[in-house]
Scaffold this motif. Structure first.
Motif, short mmCIF file in Angstrom:
data_model
loop_
_atom_site.label_atom_id
_atom_site.label_comp_id
_atom_site.label_asym_id
_atom_site.label_seq_id
_atom_site.Cartn_x
_atom_site.Cartn_y
_atom_site.Cartn_z
N HIS A 435 0.83 -1.21 0.00
CA HIS A 435 0.00 0.00 0.00
C HIS A 435 0.87 1.26 0.00
N VAL A 438 2.24 1.65 -3.55
CA VAL A 438 1.24 2.25 -4.44
C VAL A 438 1.20 3.76 -4.26
N GLN A 452 -2.23 -0.92 -10.77
CA GLN A 452 -3.09 -2.07 -10.55
C GLN A 452 -2.29 -3.30 -10.18
N VAL A 455 -1.48 -2.85 -6.55
CA VAL A 455 -2.67 -2.88 -5.71
C VAL A 455 -3.14 -4.31 -5.51
N ASN A 456 -3.03 -5.11 -6.54
CA ASN A 456 -3.43 -6.52 -6.44
C ASN A 456 -2.55 -7.30 -5.47
N ILE A 458 -1.72 -6.32 -2.53
CA ILE A 458 -2.10 -6.01 -1.15
C ILE A 458 -2.89 -7.18 -0.60
N LYS A 464 -7.23 -3.24 -0.05
CA LYS A 464 -7.07 -3.32 -1.51
C LYS A 464 -8.20 -2.58 -2.21
N MET A 467 -7.83 1.24 -1.80
CA MET A 467 -6.77 1.77 -2.65
C MET A 467 -7.19 1.79 -4.12
N ALA A 468 -7.92 0.77 -4.54
CA ALA A 468 -8.37 0.73 -5.94
C ALA A 468 -9.37 1.83 -6.22
N TYR A 471 -7.43 5.30 -6.37
CA TYR A 471 -6.60 5.57 -7.56
C TYR A 471 -7.27 5.11 -8.86
N CYS A 473 -8.49 2.24 -10.03
CA CYS A 473 -8.07 0.98 -10.65
C CYS A 473 -9.34 0.14 -10.88
#
Length: 520
Positions: A435, A438, A452, A455-456, A458, A464, A467-468, A471, A473
């Protein structure tokens, strides 16, 4: 003014009648003077030798008579009418029958002037008491201005410099103590009390060591830091270092104030001597080490740090000083080399500042930015710096990630997290958490595909998803809702996407999939 009895031959008869009316004696004296005037001129030496009057000589030591004589000549030379040539042949006499200018005449004139002057008084001034005694021809103001009293014999310059305003002596005020200096007669207790109240005081009267120490003890007893510091400054000026240090050892409060005062004033040398005398070797070494901050030249600073290596530091402090010296020495080498470098990276990203005197993390960032990939044997290699200064893996990853992401070198970013297990498989691992990776990548404008990917990685599903969403994703968000089997959130998110976009069609396919068992 000197009054002259000047008699000419043409006025003898008139003067004689006036004198006859007054007294017979005056008439006789007057005719005697007339007969004398018919004699030869004063220049005749025979006349002066036969005269009954005593001639003037230069053996007279009286300065007052000398000044009177010089003044007489100056005034006579001004008052004599040059056009009247007949007066040169006339002898000037006074009303008493004595020639003007003789010694006896001068004495009488001076006495009469003093008597007439004594009858006059100074004008009264409000701030100055009037003068009651008039005993001499010079007033107190004449001591300052060089002028005599009114009525006294005036000099030649005073006779022509008549001023409308007189200058008198300044008022001499009497002290309130009637001559006793209370400030210098105060005891240590009274002196400290006056210092606290901000009143006038004097410390110079405390000359013996015992009095000075009593004063210091009294200052410490009142617990006033300003008073203690003032007394310590006085002792610093009036006592030798050895005696002062010895006495401060038995007074902890005064010692702490004195140490603080030396630190504030920047007297590092004296502070080092004090700490050494107290046996505080580690504090002495640290104080001496801090002097490197005042050295601007890098070469001289390096040499100074090298000399500090032998000081009695503690183990941790000795390691720090050693690292500081090694770092500065390495920075000097890197700076000299990079100034002459013509690599492409220096042309594309010119250096904005010198590396000299920078912290170790800044030096590592600089090395990862300009010298990433160099062999470990060079001083500028990031791996060499990491090993030499024992930089932790977490700190190294954070610094290198920022430098390589700044250059958009995503391959180098991947290499930072690629690790191989004992079976030879490659796997991404981060000691700082993906994290944070990212966040750093997004700060350096990493593309969505790169974001991405990390992020995947995490582990926490909730982190996750957040965060997606943060940003954008989209693929990660859609997959997260699918894994959570949350149909409603997936429908809501679909409305935020553009129609006919790949992400929109992907959501539509998932919603039409009858094999997925939605929880809502």
């Amino acid at each position: 003014m000197i009054y002259h009895g000047l008699v000419k031959m043409s006025h003898l008869s008139h003067r004689s009648e006036v004198v006859e009316q007054k007294s017979d004696v005056s008439c006789v004296d007057f005719h005697c003077n007339i007969s004398k005037m018919s004699r030869a001129k004063p220049e005749d030496d025979e006349y002066w030798n036969s005269s009954k009057f005593k001639a003037f000589t230069f053996d007279d030591d009286d300065d007052e008579f000398s000044r009177l004589k010089e003044s007489k000549r100056a005034v006579n030379s001004i008052l004599v009418d040059d056009d009247d040539d007949d007066e040169d042949d006339v002898e000037r006499v006074s009303w008493s029958g004595e020639p003007v200018g003789s010694i006896s005449w001068s004495v009488k004139e001076t006495a009469s002037s003093i008597r007439s002057g004594s009858e006059q008084s100074f004008p009264k001034i409000d701030t100055t008491p009037s003068l009651t005694k008039q005993g001499s021809g010079y007033s107190l103001s004449s001591l300052f201005k060089g002028k005599s009293k009114p009525g006294a014999f005036q000099s030649f310059s005073e006779s022509f410099s008549e001023t409308s305003v007189r200058t008198y002596a300044p008022e001499l005020r009497k002290p309130k103590s009637d001559g006793k200096d209370f400030v210098s007669d105060l005891s240590p207790e009274e002196t400290v009390r006056r210092m606290q109240k901000g009143r006038a005081f004097s410390l110079e009267k405390f000359r013996s060591l015992q009095d000075k120490l009593l004063l210091l003890d009294e200052a410490v007893a009142v617990y006033d830091g300003n008073v203690i510091t003032a007394v310590l400054i006085f002792l610093k000026k009036s006592l030798s270092k050895e005696i002062l240090f010895r006495e401060l050892m038995a007074r902890d409060v005064a010692l702490r104030h004195y140490v603080h005062y030396l630190k504030e004033m920047g007297e590092q040398k004296l502070l080092v001597e004090l700490l050494k005398a107290l046996g505080r070797t580690e504090d002495m070494a640290l104080t001496q080490y801090k002097e490197h901050l005042n050295i601007k030249d890098e070469g001289r600073r390096r040499d100074f740090l090298k000399s500090c290596l032998s000081l009695p530091f503690s183990q941790d402090d000795a390691t720090h000083v050693q690292d500081h010296y090694t770092l500065l020495e390495r920075q000097i080498i890197i700076e000299a080399s990079d100034k002459k470098a013509d690599a492409d990276i220096f042309k594309k990203f010119p250096r904005k500042a010198s590396i000299l005197n920078m912290p170790i993390i800044t030096t590592l960032y600089y090395s990862c930015f300009y010298h990433y990939g160099e062999s470990e044997g060079t001083f500028s290699s990031p791996s060499n710096i990491r090993k030499t200064f024992r930089i932790s893996e977490k700190q190294y990853i954070l610094t290198a990630l920022g430098a390589r992401a700044k250059l958009k070198s995503w391959f180098d970013v991947d290499s930072l997290f690629n690790t191989k297990n004992w079976l030879g498989y490659t796997k991404k691992r981060s000691p700082i958490g993906f994290h944070r990776v990212v966040d750093i990548l997004h700060k350096n404008s990493a593309p969505v595909q790169v974001l991405q990917e990390y992020v995947n990685l995490i582990d926490d599903p909730e982190v996750k998803l957040n965060m997606a969403l943060k940003y954008k994703c989209h693929d990660v968000v859609i997959n997260s809702y699918r894994d959570l089997k949350d149909r409603q959130e997936l429908v809501v998110y679909r409305e935020k996407l553009e129609r006919d976009s790949p992400e929109y069609r992907k959501i539509q396919e998932l919603l039409n999939n009858v094999q997925i068992r939605w929880k809502n």
